[in-house]
Each structure stands twice: as structure tokens, then as C-alpha cells.
Design a protein around this motif. Sequence first.
Motif, short mmCIF file in Angstrom:
data_model
loop_
_atom_site.label_atom_id
_atom_site.label_comp_id
_atom_site.label_asym_id
_atom_site.label_seq_id
_atom_site.Cartn_x
_atom_site.Cartn_y
_atom_site.Cartn_z
N TYR A 69 -0.69 6.48 9.97
CA TYR A 69 -0.14 7.66 9.84
C TYR A 69 0.39 7.76 8.36
CZ TYR A 69 1.18 6.86 14.59
OH TYR A 69 1.22 6.75 16.18
N ARG A 70 -0.15 6.84 7.39
CA ARG A 70 -0.08 6.90 5.84
C ARG A 70 -0.44 8.20 5.40
NH1 ARG A 70 1.24 1.84 4.01
NH2 ARG A 70 0.19 0.15 4.96
N HIS A 71 -1.42 8.93 5.90
CA HIS A 71 -2.03 10.19 5.22
C HIS A 71 -1.16 11.37 5.44
CE1 HIS A 71 -3.21 10.31 9.56
NE2 HIS A 71 -3.50 11.62 9.55
N VAL A 89 2.59 -6.70 -1.94
CA VAL A 89 3.45 -7.66 -1.38
C VAL A 89 3.61 -7.46 0.29
CG1 VAL A 89 5.02 -8.21 -3.24
CG2 VAL A 89 5.52 -6.46 -1.73
N SER A 90 3.56 -8.16 1.13
CA SER A 90 3.94 -8.10 2.37
C SER A 90 5.18 -8.45 3.26
CB SER A 90 2.73 -8.38 3.32
OG SER A 90 2.84 -7.63 4.52
N SER A 91 5.86 -7.93 3.98
CA SER A 91 7.00 -8.51 4.57
C SER A 91 7.20 -7.98 5.91
CB SER A 91 8.32 -8.39 3.86
OG SER A 91 8.67 -6.86 3.76
N TYR A 92 6.26 -6.78 6.29
CA TYR A 92 6.50 -6.00 7.53
C TYR A 92 5.36 -6.28 8.52
CZ TYR A 92 10.87 -3.68 7.06
OH TYR A 92 12.37 -3.31 6.64
N GLU A 119 8.08 2.19 -5.54
CA GLU A 119 8.13 1.91 -4.05
C GLU A 119 8.26 3.16 -3.16
OE1 GLU A 119 8.38 -2.15 -2.05
OE2 GLU A 119 7.47 -0.09 -1.99
N ASP A 120 7.70 3.05 -2.02
CA ASP A 120 7.69 4.12 -1.04
C ASP A 120 9.23 3.99 -0.37
OD1 ASP A 120 5.83 2.82 1.65
OD2 ASP A 120 7.21 1.80 0.07
N ILE A 121 9.69 2.93 0.06
CA ILE A 121 10.96 2.89 0.69
C ILE A 121 11.63 1.58 0.51
CG2 ILE A 121 10.18 1.82 2.71
CD1 ILE A 121 11.98 3.78 4.33
N VAL A 122 13.23 1.69 0.27
CA VAL A 122 14.00 0.55 0.07
C VAL A 122 14.73 0.45 1.48
CG1 VAL A 122 15.60 -0.95 -1.24
CG2 VAL A 122 14.00 0.55 -2.28
N ASP A 123 14.58 -0.58 2.27
CA ASP A 123 15.11 -0.73 3.61
C ASP A 123 16.16 -1.58 3.52
OD1 ASP A 123 13.83 0.07 6.73
OD2 ASP A 123 15.38 -1.35 6.37
N THR A 124 15.63 -2.99 3.99
CA THR A 124 16.71 -4.27 3.93
C THR A 124 16.97 -4.54 2.59
OG1 THR A 124 14.82 -5.87 3.85
CG2 THR A 124 15.70 -5.21 5.88
N GLY A 125 15.99 -3.92 1.58
CA GLY A 125 16.16 -4.57 0.00
C GLY A 125 15.38 -5.87 -0.24
N LEU A 126 14.95 -6.53 0.67
CA LEU A 126 14.28 -7.78 0.66
C LEU A 126 13.24 -7.65 -0.23
CD1 LEU A 126 14.76 -9.07 4.13
CD2 LEU A 126 15.85 -10.16 2.09
N THR A 127 12.28 -6.67 -0.09
CA THR A 127 11.04 -6.62 -1.02
C THR A 127 11.57 -6.39 -2.50
OG1 THR A 127 9.89 -5.92 1.01
CG2 THR A 127 9.00 -5.56 -1.31
N LEU A 128 12.45 -5.55 -2.60
CA LEU A 128 12.65 -5.07 -3.95
C LEU A 128 13.37 -6.17 -4.66
CD1 LEU A 128 12.66 -3.14 -6.25
CD2 LEU A 128 14.64 -1.78 -5.24
N LYS A 161 0.92 -1.16 0.09
CA LYS A 161 0.06 0.03 0.10
C LYS A 161 0.88 1.38 -0.02
CE LYS A 161 -3.21 -2.30 3.01
NZ LYS A 161 -3.52 -2.42 4.60
N GLY A 162 2.18 0.97 0.26
CA GLY A 162 2.99 2.13 0.91
C GLY A 162 3.12 3.36 -0.32
N ALA A 163 3.18 2.80 -1.30
CA ALA A 163 3.71 3.52 -2.56
C ALA A 163 2.58 4.46 -3.30
CB ALA A 163 4.47 2.69 -3.71
O1 LIG Z 1 13.40 -3.09 1.95
P1 LIG Z 1 12.49 -3.71 2.90
O2 LIG Z 1 12.90 -3.98 4.14
O3 LIG Z 1 11.93 -4.99 2.30
O4 LIG Z 1 11.35 -2.89 3.22
C1 LIG Z 1 10.47 -2.13 2.24
C2 LIG Z 1 9.26 -2.68 2.10
O5 LIG Z 1 8.44 -2.36 3.40
C3 LIG Z 1 7.23 -1.83 3.15
O6 LIG Z 1 6.36 -2.41 2.99
P2 LIG Z 1 5.22 -3.41 3.90
O7 LIG Z 1 5.50 -4.73 3.76
O8 LIG Z 1 5.14 -2.49 5.28
O9 LIG Z 1 3.77 -3.31 3.40
P3 LIG Z 1 2.76 -1.75 3.07
O10 LIG Z 1 3.63 -1.05 1.87
O11 LIG Z 1 1.61 -2.09 2.90
O12 LIG Z 1 3.14 -1.01 4.26
C4 LIG Z 1 7.43 -0.73 2.29
O13 LIG Z 1 6.25 -0.30 1.57
C5 LIG Z 1 8.47 -1.60 1.12
O14 LIG Z 1 7.47 -2.17 0.47
#
Ligand SMILES: O=P(O)(O)OC[C@H]1O[C@H](OP(=O)(O)OP(=O)(O)O)[C@H](O)[C@@H]1O
Length: 181
Positions: A163-165, A66-69, A98-107, A42-44
Motif C-alpha cells: 500500500y505504500r504507493h 530504522v525498524s520497529s514495526y 518522518e511519515d508518522i509519529v505514533d508511539t514516539g519510540l522511533t523518533l 522507507k515510509g518517509a
Molecule cells: O512512533 P512509532 O510507534 O515508533 O512509529 C513510527 C515509525 O514506524 C514506521 O516505521 P516502520 O518501522 O514501519 O518502517 P517503515 O518506515 O520501513 O515502514 C513509521 O515509518 C515510523 O518510522
Amino acid sequence: MQDDIAEVLVSAAEIKKRVKEMGAAISRDYAGKDLLVVGILKGAIIFLADLVREITIPLQLDFMAVSSYGAGTTTSGAVRILKDLEVPVEDKHLLIVEDIVDTGLTLKYLLENLKARKPLSVRACTILDKPERRLVDVHVDYSGFSIPDYFVVGYGLDYAQKYRHLPDICVLKPEVYARQK
Ligand SMILES: O=P(O)(O)OC[C@H]1O[C@H](OP(=O)(O)OP(=O)(O)O)[C@H](O)[C@@H]1O
Ligand SMILES: [Mg+2]
């Protein structure tokens, strides 16, 4: 809601300026190409809505979830597809947004999954990048802001779906995590 915020990290005005620059770069790079923008729910969604309106060439939109958090602040590492694309990709240039690249696992998962479907190309665009947190090596083609290792919310980003808004990208007060655990 505002009491939960420790500080504004990136203001709405700074975001607006940067998104305009990113849209111009993408418009130049994909001129004459069949562009499919893939928003990652949803984040992006908020970044995507702003970004595509700064892209001046024809494009199609599609979405994946996709979901990982989940409801936490750390990734489970196990990425899974909750919603897949509806548009065929074989004859398209894909741009993951994407909204964020953190650990990079999702991307990393998304790049591998989409490349396997044999589109003409797959690139990645994010408004936020947290390089200190990387667990896997992943290339981002268009990046808005590189930020320190803070858990941020706003402009689409959530903590436990809240907090998304918020218009700015903000750092939550640490006690918020304690309260919501
Ligand atoms: O680089 P990473 O550590 O993988 O984190 C980045 C991902 O985590 C968050 O998604 P989340 O799973 O929270 O879903 P959301 O977008 O619905 O909040 C965010 O939107 C990215 O997709
Ligand atoms: Mg999230």
C-alpha cells in the motif's frame, strides 16, 4: 487493492496543500543555515520527495533506515538502525523527516542518537501525528496532520510492505489484518 480500503483519511489534494505550507515554514526557519534533511526509510520517502521540492533554500539529503514495526501493526519497541547516515553532521542543522509519529519510540530514539553526534541542531518533521498512541514524550517541530488512532496506509505508509504507493492516506478494512496475519 482498493477493496482493502475502508476510507480515505487525508486526500492527495489535502496533502499537497499542507506540504507546500510546511516547505515554506522550513525555508523561512532555516534561511542561511546549513540544512541536512534526514529521511527515515522507507515510509518517509514520498513525503520527503514532495517536501524538499517545496524548500527554497540550499539543502543536503541523507537517509537512515530504522525498524520497529516489521510486518505488524504494533511496534516491537526495540528500535534498531538498519542503515546509517553517510554525510558528516558536526557542522549541520539536521531535520529528521518522518511519515508518522505514533508511539514516539522511533523518533525519540532518532533524536537521542543524532543529538549525541553533536550537530548544530536536530529538529523533527512528520506528515502524520497520532497523539493518542504516544508511549513516550517527544517533540515534533513540523507536523502535517494530527489523526485519530487508526492504522493508516498510503503516501509511503505500509502494512506488511504493501500500500505504500497509494496517493491518499487511507484506513485499511479490519478484515485485511485478519486475512494477512
Ligand atoms: O512512533 P512509532 O510507534 O515508533 O512509529 C513510527 C515509525 O514506524 C514506521 O516505521 P516502520 O518501522 O514501519 O518502517 P517503515 O518506515 O520501513 O515502514 C513509521 O515509518 C515510523 O518510522
Ligand atoms: Mg512501516
